[in-house]
Design an enzyme around this catalytic site. Structure first.
Site, PDB file in Angstrom:
ATOM      1  N   GLU A 232      -1.364  -8.762   3.772  1.00 48.62           N
ATOM      2  CA  GLU A 232      -0.776  -9.147   4.961  1.00 48.62           C
ATOM      3  C   GLU A 232      -1.819  -8.952   6.224  1.00 48.62           C
ATOM      4  OE1 GLU A 232      -0.755  -4.880   5.168  1.00 48.62           O
ATOM      5  OE2 GLU A 232      -0.556  -6.250   3.727  1.00 48.62           O
TER       6      GLU A 232
ATOM      7  N   HIS B 261      -3.590  -5.222   0.553  1.00 48.89           N
ATOM      8  CA  HIS B 261      -3.095  -5.638   1.835  1.00 48.89           C
ATOM      9  C   HIS B 261      -3.405  -7.140   1.933  1.00 48.89           C
ATOM     10  CE1 HIS B 261      -2.311  -1.554   3.653  1.00 48.89           C
ATOM     11  NE2 HIS B 261      -3.494  -1.370   2.756  1.00 48.89           N
TER      12      HIS B 261
ATOM     13  N   CYS C 154       0.861  -1.233   0.020  1.00 51.53           N
ATOM     14  CA  CYS C 154       0.124  -0.079   0.037  1.00 51.53           C
ATOM     15  C   CYS C 154       0.829   1.395   0.103  1.00 51.53           C
ATOM     16  CB  CYS C 154      -0.996  -0.020   1.222  1.00 51.53           C
ATOM     17  SG  CYS C 154      -2.419   1.004   1.097  1.00 51.53           S
TER      18      CYS C 154
END
Length: 230
Positions: free
Chosen positions: A178, A176, A89
């Site tokens: 993660e 994202h 990001c």
């Protein structure tokens, strides 16, 4: 000696998340560096892996956040040396800016779970480990031009530039993979969600629905990329 991974963190709750365990399994010792404390002391070439995490600030807000200029200098040196670098990001936007591309506010905020469409190059990249049509978490309002020499890997209907690679050493993801423990994100970004009239309960339900698949997919993407970038 263990491999070393430095993760630059901009807000406490946006950490390595799903990527933490596979990095440790791959033999990395992880060290967080808090961006607000400054990153000038980080040797741009020393870590075996540099991960630049997300955050709510814009790359262009260097007057308000001077550490962003330090991060750009760090990334320019590291990318020029071809050292393995992963951006998520804001981290992806910083990689783009470090390579000379423009980063700027987009026409609409993209917040929520939606799939990405892989380019032909993306389908031959580590992102091919994502199950076809699998929604991923988007949470951004800025976008960027594709840097010269970069390869576009993924797009959405709202934003064409969702992921790119630079050679084998740099991977930049606007979305994202993660993100885990979504309740921390909902609390930390509560004001933004209210402003955008987004229901946090609906986001929480989507997170619960997709988390297990995304945990496995993030590990698979990371493992493939680490193997290719070594």
């Amino acid at each position: 000696m263990p491999l070393t991974a430095v993760a630059i963190r901009h807000v406490a709750f946006e950490d390595l998340g799903h990527l933490d365990a596979p990095l440790r399994t791959a033999g990395f010792a992880i060290r967080y560096v808090e961006a607000a404390d400054g990153v000038a002391a980080v040797d741009p070439l020393a870590p075996d892996l540099l991960v630049v995490l997300g955050g709510p600030m814009g790359v262009y807000e260097t007057a308000e956040h001077p550490f962003l200029a330090e991060e750009l200098a760090l990334l320019r040196a590291r990318l020029a040396a071809g050292r393995p670098t992963l951006g998520l990001c804001l981290g992806a936007q910083l990689i783009a800016a470090a390579l000379g591309a423009r980063v700027y506010p987009g026409s609409v905020k993209e917040i929520g779970y939606a799939p990405v469409t892989l380019t032909a190059e993306g389908a031959a990249s580590p992102l091919a480990a994502l199950p076809a049509g699998q929604p991923v978490l988007h949470w951004h309002g800025d976008t960027f031009d594709l840097p010269a020499g970069a390869t576009l890997l993924a797009s959405t209907d709202l934003y064409r530039r969702q992921a790119f690679a630079v050679g084998r050493h740099a991977l930049a993801l606007q979305f994202h993979l993660e993100a885990d423990r979504i309740e921390r994100w909902l609390e930390g970004h509560a004001a933004e969600l209210r402003a955008e009239r987004i229901d946090p309960a609906a986001l929480a339900r989507d997170a619960a629905r997709h988390d297990a698949v995304l945990r496995d997919a993030s590990e698979a993407v990371l493992t493939r990329w680490l193997s290719a970038s070594a």
